[in-house]
Scaffold this motif. Structure first.
Motif, PDB file in Angstrom:
ATOM      1  N   GLN A 272       0.972  -1.211  -0.024  1.00 25.58           N
ATOM      2  CA  GLN A 272       0.001   0.009   0.063  1.00 25.58           C
ATOM      3  C   GLN A 272       0.801   1.227  -0.057  1.00 25.58           C
ATOM      4  OE1 GLN A 272      -3.207  -0.107   2.878  1.00 25.58           O
ATOM      5  NE2 GLN A 272      -3.623   2.046   2.447  1.00 25.58           N
ATOM      6  N   ALA A 273       1.324   1.569  -1.109  1.00 27.85           N
ATOM      7  CA  ALA A 273       2.364   2.748  -1.273  1.00 27.85           C
ATOM      8  C   ALA A 273       1.603   3.987  -0.997  1.00 27.85           C
ATOM      9  CB  ALA A 273       2.875   2.646  -2.770  1.00 27.85           C
ATOM     10  N   GLU A 274       2.268   5.036   0.055  1.00 29.69           N
ATOM     11  CA  GLU A 274       1.674   6.029   0.516  1.00 29.69           C
ATOM     12  C   GLU A 274       2.310   7.211   0.245  1.00 29.69           C
ATOM     13  OE1 GLU A 274      -1.301   6.637   2.049  1.00 29.69           O
ATOM     14  OE2 GLU A 274      -2.061   4.384   1.756  1.00 29.69           O
ATOM     15  N   GLY A 275       3.573   7.168   0.013  1.00 30.06           N
ATOM     16  CA  GLY A 275       4.378   8.328  -0.173  1.00 30.06           C
ATOM     17  C   GLY A 275       5.776   8.032  -1.041  1.00 30.06           C
ATOM     18  N   VAL A 276       6.391   9.191  -1.506  1.00 25.76           N
ATOM     19  CA  VAL A 276       7.607   8.964  -2.416  1.00 25.76           C
ATOM     20  C   VAL A 276       8.095  10.139  -2.232  1.00 25.76           C
ATOM     21  CG1 VAL A 276       6.468   9.838  -4.429  1.00 25.76           C
ATOM     22  CG2 VAL A 276       8.263   8.650  -4.571  1.00 25.76           C
ATOM     23  N   THR A 277       9.608  10.251  -2.333  1.00 28.22           N
ATOM     24  CA  THR A 277      10.700  11.370  -2.456  1.00 28.22           C
ATOM     25  C   THR A 277      11.930  10.836  -2.804  1.00 28.22           C
ATOM     26  OG1 THR A 277      11.307  13.214  -1.018  1.00 28.22           O
ATOM     27  CG2 THR A 277      11.746  10.953  -0.136  1.00 28.22           C
ATOM     28  N   LEU A 278      12.702  11.761  -3.247  1.00 23.20           N
ATOM     29  CA  LEU A 278      14.061  11.742  -3.931  1.00 23.20           C
ATOM     30  C   LEU A 278      15.130  12.479  -3.231  1.00 23.20           C
ATOM     31  CD1 LEU A 278      13.501  12.216  -7.550  1.00 23.20           C
ATOM     32  CD2 LEU A 278      14.502  10.038  -6.725  1.00 23.20           C
ATOM     33  N   ASP A 279      16.054  12.039  -2.600  1.00 25.54           N
ATOM     34  CA  ASP A 279      17.159  12.564  -1.790  1.00 25.54           C
ATOM     35  C   ASP A 279      18.216  13.502  -2.759  1.00 25.54           C
ATOM     36  OD1 ASP A 279      19.038  10.775  -2.637  1.00 25.54           O
ATOM     37  OD2 ASP A 279      19.030   9.892  -0.872  1.00 25.54           O
ATOM     38  N   ASP A 280      19.288  13.981  -2.241  1.00 31.21           N
ATOM     39  CA  ASP A 280      20.059  14.870  -2.999  1.00 31.21           C
ATOM     40  C   ASP A 280      20.945  13.920  -3.863  1.00 31.21           C
ATOM     41  OD1 ASP A 280      18.959  17.165  -2.401  1.00 31.21           O
ATOM     42  OD2 ASP A 280      20.731  17.821  -1.282  1.00 31.21           O
ATOM     43  N   GLU A 281      20.947  12.824  -3.675  1.00 32.15           N
ATOM     44  CA  GLU A 281      21.847  11.606  -4.482  1.00 32.15           C
ATOM     45  C   GLU A 281      21.193  10.794  -5.447  1.00 32.15           C
ATOM     46  OE1 GLU A 281      25.255  10.197  -1.442  1.00 32.15           O
ATOM     47  OE2 GLU A 281      23.216   9.695  -0.773  1.00 32.15           O
ATOM     48  N   GLU A 282      19.829  11.285  -5.721  1.00 32.95           N
ATOM     49  CA  GLU A 282      18.940  10.759  -6.664  1.00 32.95           C
ATOM     50  C   GLU A 282      18.463   9.278  -6.073  1.00 32.95           C
ATOM     51  OE1 GLU A 282      21.117  11.258 -10.427  1.00 32.95           O
ATOM     52  OE2 GLU A 282      19.672  12.815 -10.746  1.00 32.95           O
ATOM     53  N   ASN A 283      18.589   8.853  -4.896  1.00 26.66           N
ATOM     54  CA  ASN A 283      18.085   7.798  -4.434  1.00 26.66           C
ATOM     55  C   ASN A 283      16.475   8.012  -4.400  1.00 26.66           C
ATOM     56  OD1 ASN A 283      20.443   6.356  -3.905  1.00 26.66           O
ATOM     57  ND2 ASN A 283      20.706   7.553  -2.010  1.00 26.66           N
ATOM     58  N   LEU A 284      15.799   6.895  -4.537  1.00 24.13           N
ATOM     59  CA  LEU A 284      14.316   6.982  -4.623  1.00 24.13           C
ATOM     60  C   LEU A 284      13.923   6.268  -3.188  1.00 24.13           C
ATOM     61  CD1 LEU A 284      11.530   7.601  -5.975  1.00 24.13           C
ATOM     62  CD2 LEU A 284      11.766   5.393  -7.175  1.00 24.13           C
ATOM     63  N   TYR A 285      12.828   6.835  -2.479  1.00 30.01           N
ATOM     64  CA  TYR A 285      12.243   6.346  -1.398  1.00 30.01           C
ATOM     65  C   TYR A 285      10.890   6.105  -1.520  1.00 30.01           C
ATOM     66  CZ  TYR A 285      16.736   7.440   0.537  1.00 30.01           C
ATOM     67  OH  TYR A 285      17.942   7.579   0.791  1.00 30.01           O
TER      68      TYR A 285
END
Length: 301
Positions: A272-285
């Motif tokens: 149940q995916a609820e949120g997404v973001t990228l960090d400054d190293e372009e890692n995806l969470y």
């Protein structure tokens, strides 16, 4: 009788098409193949390009949280992730490996569904049913935030239901906040904070982009989003459709990531995916209910 049989066949075909898309993602997979075949290497380099990503942290349970994880954002100032929980309303500071740094209680908040880093120590928190955005400050010493003492943006686009604001993102360069409505119907709203030079005060302008091609997104809901300042593209997350979609400023689909077993290095579906973001190293969470964290890294090709 012949007309009746024909109607039954048509209804069965429509049902199979719907089932194929909802359960197996046939439509989005075909779209993904077409994008892979038609997108040049240069265009891929100029975008986030989700097919490059592969999971290296999968379904990590966040310590001390049992359920109700709702959204995630990244603070470049602290080089940390901030995860929001909707019951009880809480913000978690989390390191890039998924370790809990601290918990921040939210007093007076209800149904907190999303959080976005605005810049410096500033964050925006969205409450779904209330259709309200609260601007808060989180410093090194913050352990509690009271809503009544914070600046708020009250937006009402219909009855207060559980299908309201589900995701929020910030475009710091344009002083813009972007929010998504989950469904019925799917909507994206842009909130511009305008400064009056003479008085120094701010006013708001709310717009709804008309250029998004919803029919080509193959999404039955929107559960989160992220604005990427490098490409100026949006990441749109869908829990029910189990996909993450990169969309450009013109509303065109750029790339896709299926959140299913066998895609992006996943050994099983994201529940149940609820949120997404990228960090400054372009890692995806991505965060998923009840309390799961996923990290994807770009694969060198």
């Amino acid at each position: 009788m012949r007309l009746f049989k024909r109607s039954i066949i048509i209804l069965l075909a429509l049902f199979l098409c719907w089932t194929g898309e909802y359960v197996f993602g046939w439509g989005s997979r075909l779209q993904s193949i077409m994008l892979l075949l038609t997108t040049s290497e240069q265009e891929q380099q100029q975008s986030i390009w989700l097919p490059r990503y592969s999971a290296d942290i999968e379904a990590l349970a966040l310590s001390g949280v049992d359920k109700n994880v709702s959204g995630i954002t990244y603070s470049s100032k602290r080089d940390s992730l901030f995860v929001i929980v909707n019951q009880p309303p809480t913000v978690l500071e989390v390191d890039k490996q998924g370790g809990i740094v601290r918990k921040i209680s939210l007093e007076g908040f209800h149904d907190t569904e999303a959080i976005a880093y605005i810049g410096d120590d500033q964050f925006a928190i969205a409450e779904e049913r209330e259709q309200r955005i609260t601007l808060v400050e989180i410093t090194n010493d913050t352990d509690k935030i009271k809503r009544d003492s914070q600046p708020q943006i009250q937006l009402v686009f219909g009855p207060k239901t559980n299908k309201g604001f589900e995701g929020i993102a910030a475009d710091q360069t344009a002083n813009r906040i972007i929010v998504v409505k989950e469904r019925s119907p799917l909507r994206i709203y842009e909130i511009f904070r305008l400064k009056h030079e003479e008085t120094g005060n701010f006013s708001l302008r709310v717009e709804m982009p008309e250029n998004f091609r919803w029919s080509s997104l193959f999404m039955s809901d929107l559960s989160g989003l992220h604005f990427d300042y490098k490409t100026r593209n949006l990441l749109l997350l869908s829990d029910e459709s189990k996909r993450l979609t990169e969309v450009n400023a013109s509303g065109d689909t750029v790339s896709l990531l299926e959140l299913r077993h066998g895609y992006g290095g996943l050994s099983r579906n994201i529940p149940q995916a609820e949120g997404v973001t990228l960090d400054d190293e372009e890692n995806l969470y991505i965060v998923s209910e009840p309390n799961l964290l996923y990290r994807f890294r770009k694969v060198v090709q």
